[in-house]
Design a protein around this motif. Structure first.
Motif, PDB file in Angstrom:
ATOM      1  N   LEU A   1       0.885  -1.226   0.176  1.00  0.00           N
ATOM      2  CA  LEU A   1       0.015  -0.005  -0.158  1.00  0.00           C
ATOM      3  C   LEU A   1       0.899   1.322   0.160  1.00  0.00           C
ATOM      4  O   LEU A   1       0.631   2.257  -0.730  1.00  0.00           O
ATOM      5  CB  LEU A   1      -0.988   0.139   1.126  1.00  0.00           C
TER       6      LEU A   1
ATOM      7  N   ASN B   1      -5.632  12.073  -1.371  1.00  0.00           N
ATOM      8  CA  ASN B   1      -4.762  10.923  -0.770  1.00  0.00           C
ATOM      9  C   ASN B   1      -5.542   9.978   0.079  1.00  0.00           C
ATOM     10  O   ASN B   1      -5.399   8.601   0.046  1.00  0.00           O
ATOM     11  CB  ASN B   1      -3.432  11.155   0.278  1.00  0.00           C
TER      12      ASN B   1
ATOM     13  N   LYS C   1      -6.107   5.948  -0.975  1.00  0.00           N
ATOM     14  CA  LYS C   1      -5.692   5.084  -0.003  1.00  0.00           C
ATOM     15  C   LYS C   1      -6.947   3.818   0.228  1.00  0.00           C
ATOM     16  O   LYS C   1      -6.679   2.872   0.194  1.00  0.00           O
ATOM     17  CB  LYS C   1      -5.236   5.629   1.392  1.00  0.00           C
TER      18      LYS C   1
ATOM     19  N   LYS D   1      -6.815  -0.054  -0.781  1.00  0.00           N
ATOM     20  CA  LYS D   1      -7.051  -1.123   0.135  1.00  0.00           C
ATOM     21  C   LYS D   1      -8.342  -2.187  -0.685  1.00  0.00           C
ATOM     22  O   LYS D   1      -8.370  -3.036  -0.123  1.00  0.00           O
ATOM     23  CB  LYS D   1      -7.557  -0.464   1.092  1.00  0.00           C
TER      24      LYS D   1
ATOM     25  N   GLN E   1       0.882   4.170  -2.738  1.00  0.00           N
ATOM     26  CA  GLN E   1       0.542   5.744  -2.463  1.00  0.00           C
ATOM     27  C   GLN E   1       1.846   6.673  -2.642  1.00  0.00           C
ATOM     28  O   GLN E   1       1.693   7.675  -3.198  1.00  0.00           O
ATOM     29  CB  GLN E   1       0.324   5.881  -0.951  1.00  0.00           C
TER      30      GLN E   1
END
Length: 334
Positions: A138, A170, A174, A178, A142
């Motif tokens: 992750l 952001n 995110k 996920k 990012q």
């Protein structure tokens, strides 16, 4: 360093080859006695990745019958390696001249599927040390999309606005990352596009493998289909995608909706990253030629953002970045 290396090689005939987006420089070395050419790769920075890791992954792929440049000689201390010369004909060149584009893309997909079947293990470099491929995390995703905020947005707006947009988007990105459905367990070249695929006799050879990672099965397909360096129709993109699904492991066909879901997320992520990388190449490295690719990258990004799961992200981008700005391919470093 570069001049020192060239002095070492001065008894050979060298000609400069266009550099890529990395810190490497390339020279074609001619051995007139053998009527043979090879490539000298010089690394100004990041020697470990650009020389050690690059040649180690190449050898790993060669061991699995994937055509990559063989290492012929190395002088790690001086910062260069000598590798096999694949010539100048990329699949990109072939596609530009061909009317049978889908036929050519089918061959690239066949290579991709072969690449994805490789069982992963520790790789050894030419200094005898082991190297283990990293897993896409992750944080990786990012960090890569952050390039859009850190390098592109400062070219078009003030710092306070950049920080505001980055903070909002952001959080949204995110959440999306996920929600990726497939695990990171496949060999990912990470830059599997037609400019990195070479015609080597009757086969396709693969270059620029130093950024390989263990990741999502859709990532390299995204790189191939949503390639910012060559414009292709939506129908051709769809045909390539369907051909892949017809040839790939059955689990991806059974979970087709999940596969499409991950494909779209990683296309958005990758194109945000690419806009950021091209902006960095302009601003930091003075490589202005990459700016001309930004407008089409925006087109690809917009095409994938039409999916309803991106509605909030799309709204925010539309609010702050106009179509006129997106079409701009020239900026001025400040």
């Amino acid at each position: 360093m570069v001049n020192g290396v060239i002095m070492i090689l001065k008894k050979f005939k060298l000609s400069s080859i266009s550099s890529d987006a990395s810190f490497r420089q390339y020279y074609r070395k001619f051995d007139q006695k053998k009527n043979l050419s090879t490539i000298i790769v010089i690394s100004k920075k990041e020697k470990n990745k650009n020389l050690l890791v690059y040649s180690a992954i190449n050898q790993f792929l060669l061991n699995h019958n994937i055509r990559t440049p063989r290492l012929l000689a190395q002088n790690y201390k001086k910062g260069f390696i000598e590798i096999e010369d694949f010539g100048n004909i990329t699949v990109h060149h072939i596609l530009k001249k061909s009317r049978k584009k889908f036929h050519i893309y089918k061959k690239t997909v066949d290579l991709l599927i072969k690449l994805q079947k490789i069982k992963l293990r520790v790789i050894r470099n030419f200094l005898g040390k082991s190297y283990k491929l990293e897993k896409y995390s992750l944080n990786n995703l990012q960090k890569e999309s952050d390039l859009f905020f850190d390098w592109y947005l400062p070219l078009i707006m003030k710092k306070n606005k950049v920080l505001e947009i980055k903070k909002i988007l952001n959080k949204k990105l995110k959440i999306l990352y996920k929600k990726l459905k497939f695990k990171n367990e496949i060999f990912v070249h990470r830059d599997f596009h037609v400019s990195n695929l070479m015609k080597v006799n009757s086969k396709i050879g693969l270059i620029d493998s130093q950024d390989a990672i263990i990741g999502n099965p859709t990532y390299d397909l995204v790189s191939l289909i949503d390639d910012v360096r060559i414009k292709t129709s939506y129908q051709l993109k769809k045909n390539i995608f369907n051909y892949y699904l017809n040839k790939c492991p059955k689990i991806y066909r059974r979970r087709k909706n999940d596969f499409i879901h991950d494909f779209n997320i990683l296309s958005v992520q990758r194109n945000l990253k690419i806009i950021g990388i091209f902006s960095r190449l302009f601003k930091r490295d003075k490589k202005e030629q990459y700016l001309k690719l930004i407008p089409y990258t925006w087109k690809l990004l917009e095409m994938r953002l039409n999916d309803k799961m991106f509605s909030e992200i799309n709204t925010i981008l539309n609010q702050f970045i106009s179509s006129k700005t997106r079409a701009k391919n020239r900026f001025y470093a400040n």
